[in-house]
Write a protein that holds these residues in place. Sequence first.
Motif, PDB file in Angstrom:
ATOM      1  N   THR A 155      11.143  -2.043  -7.585  1.00  0.00           N
ATOM      2  CA  THR A 155       9.718  -1.537  -6.781  1.00  0.00           C
ATOM      3  C   THR A 155       8.919  -0.239  -6.747  1.00  0.00           C
ATOM      4  OG1 THR A 155       7.293  -2.909  -6.432  1.00  0.00           O
ATOM      5  CG2 THR A 155       9.356  -2.546  -5.076  1.00  0.00           C
ATOM      6  N   THR A 156       8.016  -0.186  -7.624  1.00  0.00           N
ATOM      7  CA  THR A 156       7.760   1.782  -6.055  1.00  0.00           C
ATOM      8  C   THR A 156       7.877   2.069  -5.190  1.00  0.00           C
ATOM      9  OG1 THR A 156       5.090   0.157  -7.790  1.00  0.00           O
ATOM     10  CG2 THR A 156       5.405   2.937  -6.663  1.00  0.00           C
ATOM     11  N   THR A 157       7.681   1.489  -4.178  1.00  0.00           N
ATOM     12  CA  THR A 157       8.203   1.658  -2.492  1.00  0.00           C
ATOM     13  C   THR A 157       9.752   1.320  -2.726  1.00  0.00           C
ATOM     14  OG1 THR A 157       6.235   0.988  -1.661  1.00  0.00           O
ATOM     15  CG2 THR A 157       8.331   0.863  -0.805  1.00  0.00           C
ATOM     16  N   ASN A 189       3.364  -4.566 -12.917  1.00  0.00           N
ATOM     17  CA  ASN A 189       2.219  -3.990 -11.646  1.00  0.00           C
ATOM     18  C   ASN A 189       0.608  -4.095 -12.307  1.00  0.00           C
ATOM     19  OD1 ASN A 189       4.755  -3.535 -11.598  1.00  0.00           O
ATOM     20  ND2 ASN A 189       4.318  -0.894 -10.483  1.00  0.00           N
ATOM     21  N   GLY A 220      -3.014   3.269  -8.375  1.00  0.00           N
ATOM     22  CA  GLY A 220      -2.029   3.658  -9.630  1.00  0.00           C
ATOM     23  C   GLY A 220      -2.033   2.457  -9.760  1.00  0.00           C
ATOM     24  N   TRP A 221      -0.841   1.310 -11.084  1.00  0.00           N
ATOM     25  CA  TRP A 221      -0.616   1.198 -11.907  1.00  0.00           C
ATOM     26  C   TRP A 221      -1.155  -0.619 -10.813  1.00  0.00           C
ATOM     27  CZ3 TRP A 221      -0.226   2.448 -16.433  1.00  0.00           C
ATOM     28  CH2 TRP A 221       0.059   3.473 -16.484  1.00  0.00           C
ATOM     29  N   CYS A 222      -0.919  -0.637  -9.824  1.00  0.00           N
ATOM     30  CA  CYS A 222      -1.406  -2.238  -9.341  1.00  0.00           C
ATOM     31  C   CYS A 222      -2.844  -2.164  -8.763  1.00  0.00           C
ATOM     32  CB  CYS A 222      -0.357  -2.089  -7.806  1.00  0.00           C
ATOM     33  SG  CYS A 222       1.211  -3.124  -8.063  1.00  0.00           S
ATOM     34  N   GLU A 241      -9.263   6.647  -2.861  1.00  0.00           N
ATOM     35  CA  GLU A 241      -8.280   7.520  -3.351  1.00  0.00           C
ATOM     36  C   GLU A 241      -7.256   9.004  -3.326  1.00  0.00           C
ATOM     37  OE1 GLU A 241      -5.341   8.284  -4.989  1.00  0.00           O
ATOM     38  OE2 GLU A 241      -5.085   6.339  -6.486  1.00  0.00           O
ATOM     39  N   ARG A 246      -6.034  10.331  -9.623  1.00  0.00           N
ATOM     40  CA  ARG A 246      -6.634   8.714 -10.740  1.00  0.00           C
ATOM     41  C   ARG A 246      -7.717   8.399 -10.022  1.00  0.00           C
ATOM     42  NH1 ARG A 246      -0.411   6.221  -9.317  1.00  0.00           N
ATOM     43  NH2 ARG A 246      -0.399   6.274 -11.614  1.00  0.00           N
ATOM     44  N   GLY A 275       1.388   1.763  -1.137  1.00  0.00           N
ATOM     45  CA  GLY A 275       2.143   1.594  -0.939  1.00  0.00           C
ATOM     46  C   GLY A 275       2.819   2.909   0.541  1.00  0.00           C
ATOM     47  N   SER A 297      -1.537  -5.958  -1.034  1.00  0.00           N
ATOM     48  CA  SER A 297      -0.948  -6.412  -2.258  1.00  0.00           C
ATOM     49  C   SER A 297       0.387  -4.907  -2.404  1.00  0.00           C
ATOM     50  CB  SER A 297      -1.161  -6.735  -3.395  1.00  0.00           C
ATOM     51  OG  SER A 297      -1.073  -7.951  -3.870  1.00  0.00           O
ATOM     52  N   HIS A 299       4.176  -2.973  -1.275  1.00  0.00           N
ATOM     53  CA  HIS A 299       5.253  -3.615  -0.573  1.00  0.00           C
ATOM     54  C   HIS A 299       4.987  -3.669   0.608  1.00  0.00           C
ATOM     55  CE1 HIS A 299       9.150  -5.296  -2.242  1.00  0.00           C
ATOM     56  NE2 HIS A 299       9.203  -4.631  -0.408  1.00  0.00           N
ATOM     57  N   ASN A 344      -0.619 -11.653  -3.208  1.00  0.00           N
ATOM     58  CA  ASN A 344      -0.282 -12.590  -4.333  1.00  0.00           C
ATOM     59  C   ASN A 344       0.909 -13.313  -3.599  1.00  0.00           C
ATOM     60  OD1 ASN A 344       1.205 -10.469  -4.241  1.00  0.00           O
ATOM     61  ND2 ASN A 344       1.411  -9.966  -6.520  1.00  0.00           N
ATOM     62  N   HIS A 351       3.044 -12.592  -9.557  1.00  0.00           N
ATOM     63  CA  HIS A 351       2.955 -12.539 -10.946  1.00  0.00           C
ATOM     64  C   HIS A 351       3.329 -13.533 -11.490  1.00  0.00           C
ATOM     65  CE1 HIS A 351       2.847  -8.056  -9.741  1.00  0.00           C
ATOM     66  NE2 HIS A 351       3.404  -8.157  -9.930  1.00  0.00           N
TER      67      HIS A 351
END
Length: 422
Positions: A155-157, A189, A220-222, A241, A246, A275, A297, A299, A344, A351
Motif C-alpha cells: 500500500t501507498t502508506t 486503490n 489521490g487514487w483512493c 486537497e 489534484r 495517508g 479509509s 491506512h 472498508n 475490496h
Amino acid sequence: MTTKAIDGDIRDISLAAEGALRIEWAEREMPVVRQIRERFAREKPLNNLRITACLHVTSETANLALALRDGGADVVLCASNPLSTQDAVAAALATEGIVTYAINGEDNDTYYKHINSALDHKPHITLDDGADLVATLHSSRTELLDGMLAGCEETTTGVIRLKSLAESGKLKYPIIAVNDADTKHYFDNRYGTGQSTLDGITRATNVLWAGKNVVVCGYGWCGKGVALRAKGMGAHTIVTEVDPIRALEAAMDGHSVMTMAEASKIGDIFVTLTGGLKAIDRAHIEVMKTGAIVANSGHFNVEIDIDALEDLSDSKRSVRPFVEEYRMLDGRTISLLGEGRLINLAAAEGHPSAVMDMSFANQALVIEYLSQTGHTLGPQVYPVPKDIDIEVGRLKLESMGITIDSLTQEQEKYLASWEVGT
Ligand SMILES: NC(=O)c1ccc[n+]([C@@H]2O[C@H](COP(=O)([O-])OP(=O)(O)OC[C@H]3O[C@@H](n4cnc5c(N)ncnc54)[C@H](O)[C@@H]3O)[C@@H](O)[C@H]2O)c1
C-alpha cells in the motif's frame, strides 16, 4: 521448513468450514491468481522459501497465501490491522496448514505480539501492507535481517515509510513497491477503495447518500474512487486537497473543492484518504454540524484527530456496531466510524475479490521474481518490473473475455520515429 513448532493464534478453529466457503467464493472472482496458483503448483518456483506475510486476513489474502504455499513456500500470516481480520478465513487457513496469527478486534499489544510470532518464522521474504513487518524487523528484530532476501509492499502508506527508511540509509534489504504497479493502484486503490468504502459506511450506518454533502479529504487514487462513487449515489461531493494539481483535477471532475475549514461546516459525511496525519483536526471538529459522520479509509487511524474528539466531548456511546456517537460539550453529536480505522475493512469486507485479483497476482509474480533475483538487488525500494505489470493486465483482460488491438509494424515504426512531422 521450521514452522512445526509454531501453532498460530486465531479466534476459533470451528469457523474453518465457513471460512473455506468464503475463500472459494472469492476465488471465482480471482481468475488471474487462480491461474498463477495452478502454474505454481506444477512448477514449485518457491520451494524452500520462508515467507512471512502481514496482510489484511481476508478471503482474497487467503487465495494469495494458498497460491504461495502451492508454489512450495512455507507461509506464515499475521494481520496488518487489528479490525480487518475475517476470523472464519483465519480458521480455514489454519486448517490448510498456513500458520496464522490474527484475531479480529485484537488489541495493540496482541497485534505486535502476532507480528513478532510471525517473524519467529525467520522469513526470507516479507510481504507487508503498511510496512509494520519491515519496521519491526528494522527496530526490535534486527537479528533476523541477515537472513532476509527481499520483500514487497502492498500500500501507498507502506511505500512512503519504506522510501523514508531507504533515504535514511537504514533499509537493509530490497523491497518491491507492489502498490506502484499500474495494475495495482489504478484499480485497487481507485475502484476497490471507492466501492468498499461506501459499502463500509453504508453497512455501518445505513445512511442515504443521495443529497448528502460528502467531504472527501485527499484526491489521490483512493479519494478519486470514493468521490466518484459517492457522486454516483447522488451525493454533493466536496474535495479537500493540499496538492494544487489534484485539486484542479477534482474541480474538473465536477466536485466542489474548498478548504477543510470551509468543508467542515457543511459536511454530512467525512471520509479521509490522505495517508497523512490529522486531515480532520480539532478546529474542524469544533465547527462540524450536529449529526456529522466521520470515517477514515486511509491506512492508519491518525487521519482524524480522535484525541480532540474525545477532548471536545463529555460522553460517547456505541449506537450500532462500528458507530461511536460522541456527545460534544456544546450539545452536538458527531459519530466516528470503526474507531477511525480503515472503514472498508472494519465494517465491510475490504475490496471486492475481482480487484484484489490484480493486486495479489502482482504480489505472487513479484515474489517469484524476487526468489530468483533478490540476492542481486541492493537495499532499495524498487518498482514492479514492467513486464509483470503488463502480464497481469493482459491476463485480467483475457479473463474478462476482452480482446484488444495491437500495433502494426508500420504504426510501431511511426511511433518510434522523429522524422515524420506535419
Ligand atoms: N482503504 C483501503 O483499503 C486502502 C486501499 C489502498 C490504499 N489505502 C490507503 O489510503 C491512503 C491514500 O492512498 P492513495 O493511494 O490514494 O494515496 P495518494 O498519495 O495517491 O493520495 C493521497 C492524497 O491526499 C492528499 N493529502 C495529503 N494530506 C492531505 C491533507 N491534510 N488534506 C487533504 N489532502 C491531503 C495528497 O495531496 C494526495 O493527493 C494511504 O494511506 C493508503 O495506504 C487504503
